[in-house]
Design a protein around this motif. Structure first.
Motif, mmCIF file in Angstrom:
data_model
loop_
_atom_site.group_PDB
_atom_site.id
_atom_site.type_symbol
_atom_site.label_atom_id
_atom_site.label_comp_id
_atom_site.label_asym_id
_atom_site.label_seq_id
_atom_site.Cartn_x
_atom_site.Cartn_y
_atom_site.Cartn_z
ATOM 1 N N ALA A 112 0.820 -1.209 0.000
ATOM 2 C CA ALA A 112 0.000 0.000 0.000
ATOM 3 C C ALA A 112 0.856 1.263 0.000
ATOM 4 O O ALA A 112 0.484 2.268 -0.606
ATOM 5 N N GLN A 114 3.351 1.919 -1.587
ATOM 6 C CA GLN A 114 3.832 2.243 -2.925
ATOM 7 C C GLN A 114 2.809 3.044 -3.722
ATOM 8 O O GLN A 114 3.119 3.559 -4.796
ATOM 9 N N LEU A 115 1.600 3.142 -3.189
ATOM 10 C CA LEU A 115 0.537 3.855 -3.884
ATOM 11 C C LEU A 115 0.562 5.342 -3.526
ATOM 12 O O LEU A 115 0.679 5.690 -2.357
ATOM 13 N N ILE A 117 -1.414 7.544 -2.657
ATOM 14 C CA ILE A 117 -2.747 7.859 -2.140
ATOM 15 C C ILE A 117 -2.611 8.591 -0.811
ATOM 16 O O ILE A 117 -2.076 8.052 0.158
ATOM 17 N N THR A 150 0.527 7.480 1.842
ATOM 18 C CA THR A 150 1.642 8.427 1.709
ATOM 19 C C THR A 150 2.229 8.792 3.071
ATOM 20 O O THR A 150 3.438 9.005 3.197
ATOM 21 N N ARG A 153 4.363 5.841 4.050
ATOM 22 C CA ARG A 153 5.543 5.824 3.177
ATOM 23 C C ARG A 153 6.582 6.832 3.640
ATOM 24 O O ARG A 153 7.775 6.517 3.754
#
Length: 234
Positions: A112, A114-115, A117, A150, A153
């Motif tokens: 997730a 890596q998205l 969003i 995000t 991340r």
């Protein structure tokens, strides 16, 4: 980034809260009340970000760069931000988020992240009893229940480039059974002589033992890690 100033003491204290903390929360208000001799420069973090430096670190640095001297007090995600500051007199990090807990360290979250969003869609998995026994129902109701890919991340990227722990000026208070952040990551980074383990939840200021440790927190901010010796005397 929401900022606020509390008190008008002669010395400056920079307080960087954790993800989901608000100045109005009872535990945070209690914490602020313990440092009446300082002018407190408080930072309340945005829940969702796309860039760690631009949205977390830079706004804090914009304030600290204008202070002649200051002491640093952080909690959780605030500790991740505070690890990149280096111009303070002393620092105390409470339950710093220097590594993902096992509940987040899994393939689903890794994928997730890596998205691109920035909408909170991932369960945060932070239950009320994990924060501290003094956490009220009203306070917990305001806690974020989901996190944006995000945000996770950017936090993970910051954790991967953490500078070395500051053994000259910094101290850490944490609970080894923390189920929100990785206690193992704290123990790997911080010498035992520079950390105090307490029995309670993720938020020291919402734990029943907070009164047992606040004077040592104050002393570590005043004189540095050597103040922790008092915690280890029988």
């Amino acid at each position: 980034m929401r900022t606020a100033t509390f008190g008008d003491g002669d010395d400056d204290l920079v307080l960087v809260l954790g993800w989901g903390n608000r100045f109005e929360h009872p535990g945070v208000e209690w914490l602020i009340d313990q440092f009446e001799e300082y002018t407190i420069h408080g930072f309340q973090l945005p829940i969702t970000i796309r860039d760690f430096d631009a949205e977390y670190l830079d706004p804090v640095r914009a304030v600290t760069d204008g202070l002649d001297e200051y002491r640093l007090l952080t909690h959780s995600t605030g500790g991740l931000i505070g690890a990149f500051l280096d111009d303070y007199e002393t620092a105390v990090h409470c339950s710093p988020w220097w590594g993902f807990h096992d509940s987040l360290d899994n393939p689903v979250v890794s994928l997730a992240m890596q998205l691109p969003i920035a909408t909170p869609i991932l369960p945060a998995g932070i239950e009320q009893d994990l924060l501290g026994e003094l956490t009220t129902d009203e306070r917990y109701a305001e806690n974020p229940k989901r996190a944006a890919p995000t945000f996770l991340r950017e936090a993970h990227r910051a954790q991967q480039r953490l500078p070395p722990f500051d053994t000259e000026r910094a101290s850490v208070f944490y609970t080894p059974t923390d189920a929100v952040v990785s206690a193992g990551a704290i123990e790997e980074r911080v010498p035992e002589s520079h950390r105090v383990a307490y029995d309670g939840g993720h938020e020291l200021f919402a734990s029943r033992c907070r009164g047992d440790h606040i004077e040592t927190v104050r002393a570590a901010l005043e004189s540095g890690p050597e103040a922790l010796e008092s915690e280890r005397k029988p």
